[in-house]
Motif scaffolding. Sequence first.
Motif, PDB file in Angstrom:
ATOM      1  N   TYR A 236       0.849  -1.180   0.000  1.00 25.19           N
ATOM      2  CA  TYR A 236       0.000   0.000   0.000  1.00 25.19           C
ATOM      3  C   TYR A 236       0.889   1.235   0.000  1.00 25.19           C
ATOM      4  O   TYR A 236       0.853   2.033   0.921  1.00 25.19           O
ATOM      5  CB  TYR A 236      -0.884   0.036   1.246  1.00 25.19           C
ATOM      6  CG  TYR A 236      -1.812  -1.133   1.394  1.00 25.19           C
ATOM      7  CD1 TYR A 236      -3.148  -1.023   1.040  1.00 25.19           C
ATOM      8  CD2 TYR A 236      -1.365  -2.346   1.887  1.00 25.19           C
ATOM      9  CE1 TYR A 236      -4.005  -2.100   1.200  1.00 25.19           C
ATOM     10  CE2 TYR A 236      -2.210  -3.420   2.033  1.00 25.19           C
ATOM     11  CZ  TYR A 236      -3.535  -3.296   1.693  1.00 25.19           C
ATOM     12  OH  TYR A 236      -4.382  -4.352   1.857  1.00 25.19           O
ATOM     13  N   ALA A 237       1.736   1.363  -0.971  1.00 26.42           N
ATOM     14  CA  ALA A 237       2.695   2.468  -0.970  1.00 26.42           C
ATOM     15  C   ALA A 237       1.974   3.811  -1.031  1.00 26.42           C
ATOM     16  O   ALA A 237       1.010   3.977  -1.773  1.00 26.42           O
ATOM     17  CB  ALA A 237       3.620   2.333  -2.159  1.00 26.42           C
ATOM     18  N   LEU A 238       2.437   4.740  -0.179  1.00 29.54           N
ATOM     19  CA  LEU A 238       1.850   6.067  -0.171  1.00 29.54           C
ATOM     20  C   LEU A 238       2.765   7.002  -0.928  1.00 29.54           C
ATOM     21  O   LEU A 238       3.934   7.107  -0.613  1.00 29.54           O
ATOM     22  CB  LEU A 238       1.718   6.578   1.275  1.00 29.54           C
ATOM     23  CG  LEU A 238       0.742   5.844   2.169  1.00 29.54           C
ATOM     24  CD1 LEU A 238       0.905   6.333   3.593  1.00 29.54           C
ATOM     25  CD2 LEU A 238      -0.668   6.057   1.707  1.00 29.54           C
ATOM     26  N   SER A 239       2.243   7.657  -1.924  1.00 27.88           N
ATOM     27  CA  SER A 239       3.082   8.614  -2.646  1.00 27.88           C
ATOM     28  C   SER A 239       3.138   9.902  -1.842  1.00 27.88           C
ATOM     29  O   SER A 239       2.153  10.309  -1.226  1.00 27.88           O
ATOM     30  CB  SER A 239       2.510   8.879  -4.029  1.00 27.88           C
ATOM     31  OG  SER A 239       1.222   9.426  -3.901  1.00 27.88           O
ATOM     32  N   ILE A 240       4.309  10.509  -1.783  1.00 26.30           N
ATOM     33  CA  ILE A 240       4.465  11.729  -1.006  1.00 26.30           C
ATOM     34  C   ILE A 240       4.183  12.921  -1.922  1.00 26.30           C
ATOM     35  O   ILE A 240       4.851  13.106  -2.929  1.00 26.30           O
ATOM     36  CB  ILE A 240       5.884  11.841  -0.425  1.00 26.30           C
ATOM     37  CG1 ILE A 240       6.235  10.604   0.391  1.00 26.30           C
ATOM     38  CG2 ILE A 240       6.060  13.100   0.397  1.00 26.30           C
ATOM     39  CD1 ILE A 240       5.393  10.378   1.607  1.00 26.30           C
ATOM     40  N   SER A 241       3.191  13.688  -1.574  1.00 21.18           N
ATOM     41  CA  SER A 241       2.890  14.857  -2.406  1.00 21.18           C
ATOM     42  C   SER A 241       2.851  16.102  -1.531  1.00 21.18           C
ATOM     43  O   SER A 241       2.851  16.026  -0.310  1.00 21.18           O
ATOM     44  CB  SER A 241       1.551  14.666  -3.107  1.00 21.18           C
ATOM     45  OG  SER A 241       0.524  14.702  -2.163  1.00 21.18           O
ATOM     46  N   GLU A 242       2.812  17.242  -2.149  1.00 18.46           N
ATOM     47  CA  GLU A 242       2.777  18.505  -1.424  1.00 18.46           C
ATOM     48  C   GLU A 242       1.408  18.722  -0.762  1.00 18.46           C
ATOM     49  O   GLU A 242       1.297  19.373   0.256  1.00 18.46           O
ATOM     50  CB  GLU A 242       3.085  19.663  -2.385  1.00 18.46           C
ATOM     51  CG  GLU A 242       4.555  19.755  -2.781  1.00 18.46           C
ATOM     52  CD  GLU A 242       5.492  19.925  -1.596  1.00 18.46           C
ATOM     53  OE1 GLU A 242       5.180  20.720  -0.696  1.00 18.46           O
ATOM     54  OE2 GLU A 242       6.529  19.245  -1.567  1.00 18.46           O
TER      55      GLU A 242
ATOM     56  N   PRO B  39      -1.536  17.926   1.517  1.00 14.64           N
ATOM     57  CA  PRO B  39      -1.772  16.995   2.632  1.00 14.64           C
ATOM     58  C   PRO B  39      -3.013  16.137   2.362  1.00 14.64           C
ATOM     59  O   PRO B  39      -4.004  16.619   1.838  1.00 14.64           O
ATOM     60  CB  PRO B  39      -2.009  17.926   3.819  1.00 14.64           C
ATOM     61  CG  PRO B  39      -1.599  19.261   3.389  1.00 14.64           C
ATOM     62  CD  PRO B  39      -1.710  19.318   1.911  1.00 14.64           C
ATOM     63  N   GLU B  40      -2.914  14.894   2.732  1.00 17.48           N
ATOM     64  CA  GLU B  40      -4.064  14.001   2.597  1.00 17.48           C
ATOM     65  C   GLU B  40      -4.455  13.550   3.989  1.00 17.48           C
ATOM     66  O   GLU B  40      -3.585  13.231   4.806  1.00 17.48           O
ATOM     67  CB  GLU B  40      -3.690  12.771   1.771  1.00 17.48           C
ATOM     68  CG  GLU B  40      -3.828  12.964   0.279  1.00 17.48           C
ATOM     69  CD  GLU B  40      -3.553  11.650  -0.450  1.00 17.48           C
ATOM     70  OE1 GLU B  40      -4.373  10.728  -0.338  1.00 17.48           O
ATOM     71  OE2 GLU B  40      -2.506  11.583  -1.100  1.00 17.48           O
ATOM     72  N   ILE B  41      -5.743  13.525   4.263  1.00 16.70           N
ATOM     73  CA  ILE B  41      -6.207  13.084   5.584  1.00 16.70           C
ATOM     74  C   ILE B  41      -7.125  11.877   5.392  1.00 16.70           C
ATOM     75  O   ILE B  41      -8.133  11.960   4.696  1.00 16.70           O
ATOM     76  CB  ILE B  41      -6.948  14.218   6.325  1.00 16.70           C
ATOM     77  CG1 ILE B  41      -6.038  15.445   6.433  1.00 16.70           C
ATOM     78  CG2 ILE B  41      -7.393  13.763   7.706  1.00 16.70           C
ATOM     79  CD1 ILE B  41      -6.730  16.698   6.913  1.00 16.70           C
ATOM     80  N   PHE B  42      -6.721  10.767   5.998  1.00 18.70           N
ATOM     81  CA  PHE B  42      -7.534   9.562   5.934  1.00 18.70           C
ATOM     82  C   PHE B  42      -8.343   9.489   7.221  1.00 18.70           C
ATOM     83  O   PHE B  42      -7.786   9.630   8.304  1.00 18.70           O
ATOM     84  CB  PHE B  42      -6.636   8.321   5.814  1.00 18.70           C
ATOM     85  CG  PHE B  42      -5.764   8.329   4.589  1.00 18.70           C
ATOM     86  CD1 PHE B  42      -6.139   7.644   3.450  1.00 18.70           C
ATOM     87  CD2 PHE B  42      -4.563   9.034   4.572  1.00 18.70           C
ATOM     88  CE1 PHE B  42      -5.333   7.664   2.320  1.00 18.70           C
ATOM     89  CE2 PHE B  42      -3.752   9.053   3.453  1.00 18.70           C
ATOM     90  CZ  PHE B  42      -4.135   8.367   2.317  1.00 18.70           C
ATOM     91  N   PRO B  43      -9.663   9.284   7.128  1.00 20.24           N
ATOM     92  CA  PRO B  43     -10.474   9.280   8.357  1.00 20.24           C
ATOM     93  C   PRO B  43     -10.076   8.164   9.321  1.00 20.24           C
ATOM     94  O   PRO B  43      -9.457   7.177   8.921  1.00 20.24           O
ATOM     95  CB  PRO B  43     -11.899   9.079   7.836  1.00 20.24           C
ATOM     96  CG  PRO B  43     -11.767   8.582   6.450  1.00 20.24           C
ATOM     97  CD  PRO B  43     -10.449   9.017   5.926  1.00 20.24           C
ATOM     98  N   ARG B  44     -10.461   8.352  10.585  1.00 18.77           N
ATOM     99  CA  ARG B  44     -10.161   7.348  11.614  1.00 18.77           C
ATOM    100  C   ARG B  44     -10.720   5.994  11.201  1.00 18.77           C
ATOM    101  O   ARG B  44     -11.840   5.914  10.698  1.00 18.77           O
ATOM    102  CB  ARG B  44     -10.811   7.745  12.937  1.00 18.77           C
ATOM    103  CG  ARG B  44     -10.307   9.054  13.478  1.00 18.77           C
ATOM    104  CD  ARG B  44     -10.633   9.214  14.913  1.00 18.77           C
ATOM    105  NE  ARG B  44     -12.069   9.349  15.181  1.00 18.77           N
ATOM    106  CZ  ARG B  44     -12.591   9.179  16.385  1.00 18.77           C
ATOM    107  NH1 ARG B  44     -11.820   8.852  17.392  1.00 18.77           N
ATOM    108  NH2 ARG B  44     -13.874   9.334  16.584  1.00 18.77           N
TER     109      ARG B  44
END
Lengths: 180, 163
Positions: free
Chosen positions: B3-9, B11-16
């Motif tokens: 589940y690789a997360l790409s790093i971007s400028e 911000p991404e917020i994933f809910p609880r």
Amino acid sequence: MAGLGSIHVLVVDDNAHMRSIVVAILRGIGIGTVKEACDGADAFEVMRAGVPDVVICDLNMDPIDGLDFSKMVRTAADSPFPFVPIIMMTGHTERSKVEAVRDAGVNEFLAKPISARTLMDRIIAVIDRPRPFIKTASYVGPCRRRTSPKDFAGPWRRKTDDPEAEKAKLAANKTEKVET
Amino acid sequence: MAYALSISETPEIFPRSFMLQQKIGGKATSFITPELILLAEAILEQFMPPLQDQVKTRLKSISKLARERKENIRDEVWYHAHEVRGVAANAGFVNLGRIADLICKYLDNAPSDFKPDANLLTTVAVAALFTMQNENRDSAIGEELVRDCEIAIAIQLASEGRV
């Protein structure tokens, strides 16, 4: 199978004695699968074989320490599961260390000497009180804000948030609530 | 599956996610009861004597290495100190763990053939033994010794140009 028996925990510590203590406690309370790894690299391999639900990791490890391991889990392109909750055990409780641990994307901090109660409390925290997961250019991990300040007036929390859009969203939510 | 997360400028917020609660079928507090915590405490207690033995053995090894003043002892001393700092707190020796951590800090980033300062190592080893013996009687002495060892190691690192 429900209950604690359905949980899979990975314990990462290069000290075999500490590892066996934590493993014995977890097995003793009925955690279904408890796996062990002796350092960060080994842990990564174990995680690839089966993604754990929780990782309990020591800070001082050699050659890959707990901080590097956490950063690898959160950001490496081949990470088996970047969202996995990480509980970090350490004897260092200085502010700088705690902040470094937090900034590495760790969910919970467990100061040594560990007691059964504190270990259980951290497990309860990751299960019952999960936090939103944040991904930015400089940080990947659970939201580092655990509380909302009393004087916080608006819904927006980040510099990049658009206050006008947030206000509109808030107003829309209020209207929705009134209608229901 | 990765589940690789790409790093971007942005911000991404994933809910609880309450995935773990769903997996166990309820709140963790309903499964981790006070009785279970007592059981876990009892398990932990069983490990105390072997942990204390392990700490004592390793500390004696450090002391012996410091006394013998042999060549190429850096890796061995670091390893013993590293093991001590890992378990000392849980063996009931909090200050000893801090002194062991200071020994590791002194040897960190030094090559295997590094010759540790014999006087410093002997002094810190004696302080560690003394701290262990007095840990339960007077922790203030232990805390003072930790501070003294910290100063001694900082001075030594500075004199070796390894700050």
